[in-house]
Design a protein around this motif. Structure first.
Motif, PDB file in Angstrom:
ATOM      1  N   ALA A 187       0.427  -3.220  -5.724  1.00 40.55           N
ATOM      2  CA  ALA A 187      -0.611  -3.770  -6.606  1.00 40.55           C
ATOM      3  C   ALA A 187      -1.692  -4.501  -5.820  1.00 40.55           C
ATOM      4  O   ALA A 187      -2.767  -4.786  -6.357  1.00 40.55           O
ATOM      5  N   LEU A 188      -1.444  -4.780  -4.542  1.00 40.19           N
ATOM      6  CA  LEU A 188      -2.391  -5.545  -3.741  1.00 40.19           C
ATOM      7  C   LEU A 188      -3.392  -4.638  -3.029  1.00 40.19           C
ATOM      8  O   LEU A 188      -3.048  -3.528  -2.606  1.00 40.19           O
ATOM      9  N   THR A 189      -4.605  -5.113  -2.890  1.00 41.49           N
ATOM     10  CA  THR A 189      -5.611  -4.399  -2.111  1.00 41.49           C
ATOM     11  C   THR A 189      -5.345  -4.623  -0.626  1.00 41.49           C
ATOM     12  O   THR A 189      -4.551  -5.500  -0.236  1.00 41.49           O
ATOM     13  N   ASP A 190      -6.022  -3.849   0.221  1.00 39.50           N
ATOM     14  CA  ASP A 190      -5.877  -4.046   1.664  1.00 39.50           C
ATOM     15  C   ASP A 190      -6.276  -5.466   2.057  1.00 39.50           C
ATOM     16  O   ASP A 190      -5.620  -6.095   2.888  1.00 39.50           O
ATOM     17  N   ALA A 191      -7.349  -5.957   1.466  1.00 39.60           N
ATOM     18  CA  ALA A 191      -7.822  -7.301   1.787  1.00 39.60           C
ATOM     19  C   ALA A 191      -6.796  -8.358   1.395  1.00 39.60           C
ATOM     20  O   ALA A 191      -6.579  -9.345   2.124  1.00 39.60           O
ATOM     21  N   GLU A 192      -6.139  -8.167   0.278  1.00 42.44           N
ATOM     22  CA  GLU A 192      -5.136  -9.131  -0.176  1.00 42.44           C
ATOM     23  C   GLU A 192      -3.908  -9.118   0.730  1.00 42.44           C
ATOM     24  O   GLU A 192      -3.329 -10.169   1.022  1.00 42.44           O
ATOM     25  N   LEU A 193      -3.499  -7.933   1.183  1.00 39.96           N
ATOM     26  CA  LEU A 193      -2.362  -7.852   2.103  1.00 39.96           C
ATOM     27  C   LEU A 193      -2.692  -8.530   3.428  1.00 39.96           C
ATOM     28  O   LEU A 193      -1.869  -9.259   3.995  1.00 39.96           O
TER      29      LEU A 193
END
Length: 250
Positions: A28-34
């Motif tokens: 559910a997370l975007t690359d930026a969030e990871l």
């Protein structure tokens, strides 16, 4: 006046990367969030998510492009110190190594896409050209990957059915040379019945050069003498591949 950032702990729980990972799962997370979870904090003007989003945007929103950055290049971003830069580099390298290992353990090659998925992580993102060969059993099964000649010698005694991918030639930006004597010596040592040639084009161009075509013909003819079949020759780029066999050139 600079925009004042809103700290992540003031965000709604559904938007906070860590909470989102726990409640909704990693997909559910975007690359930026990871990436933001890795670095934990941003800078005076950007949250960790905003900073990571900007870093990704500067690199075409491409994780392969981001993976090419050194820790020193990452540290040019305000808020990315040595520890954070090393965390990013290490995480991306782990992802690359996982991908490499997942597609090679006891893999049987059944189509050209299998070869692309196996070799793209190794050569598709290189800035120089490398030439590899894949030695195959009767069942076209890959049993092991060896990255250097020294490791190859050490592994020789571990199995009577070792089928390896061998880095036998390395070149520069303009090309590489394949040593046929080494190629067929290795094929005979490992009792390979078939070989697949692989090299990358750092330029991203898939069209084989005249030299590529002539080299392929030379290897195919030598293989006939040695009773070793040259199944295919692949040109690998970051996102695609060219198969000589699929295009009627072998």
């Amino acid at each position: 006046m600079e925009n004042q950032k809103i700290p992540i702990n003031f965000w709604s729980e559904d938007d906070r990367p860590r909470e989102k990972l726990l409640t909704k799962g990693k997909t559910a997370l975007t690359d930026a969030e990871l990436l933001a979870i890795l670095i934990n904090s941003g800078n005076r003007n950007e949250s960790a998510v905003d900073l990571c989003r900007r870093i990704l945007q500067d690199n075409g929103n491409s994780l392969p492009e981001l993976a090419r950055l050194s820790e020193k290049q990452l540290m040019t971003y305000k808020g990315i110190g040595e520890a954070k830069a090393l965390s990013i580099v290490a995480a991306l390298e782990l992802g690359q190594r996982r991908r490499m290992r997942e597609v090679t353990v006891s893999q049987k090659i059944t189509c050209s896409k299998d070869v692309f998925e196996m070799m793209q992580p190794r050569v598709g993102e290189l800035s120089h050209e490398e030439f590899w060969v894949i030695l195959l059993s009767n069942a076209n099964r890959v049993r092991k990957i060896v990255k250097s000649r020294d490791m190859l010698i050490e592994e020789r005694f571990n199995s009577q059915k070792v089928i390896d991918t061998l880095n036998i030639s390395k070149g520069g930006m303009t090309g590489t040379v394949l040593d046929l004597r080494i190629l067929f010596k290795l094929a005979l040592e490992y009792q390979a019945t078939a070989v697949i040639l692989v090299h990358n084009h750092p330029s991203g161009k898939l069209k084989p050069s005249h030299a590529d075509i002539q080299l392929t013909k030379k290897v195919v003819e030598a293989g006939k003498i040695m009773d070793i079949v040259i199944l295919d020759h692949f040109i690998i780029t970051e996102f695609d591949y060219f198969s000589f066999a699929d295009n009627g050139l072998i």
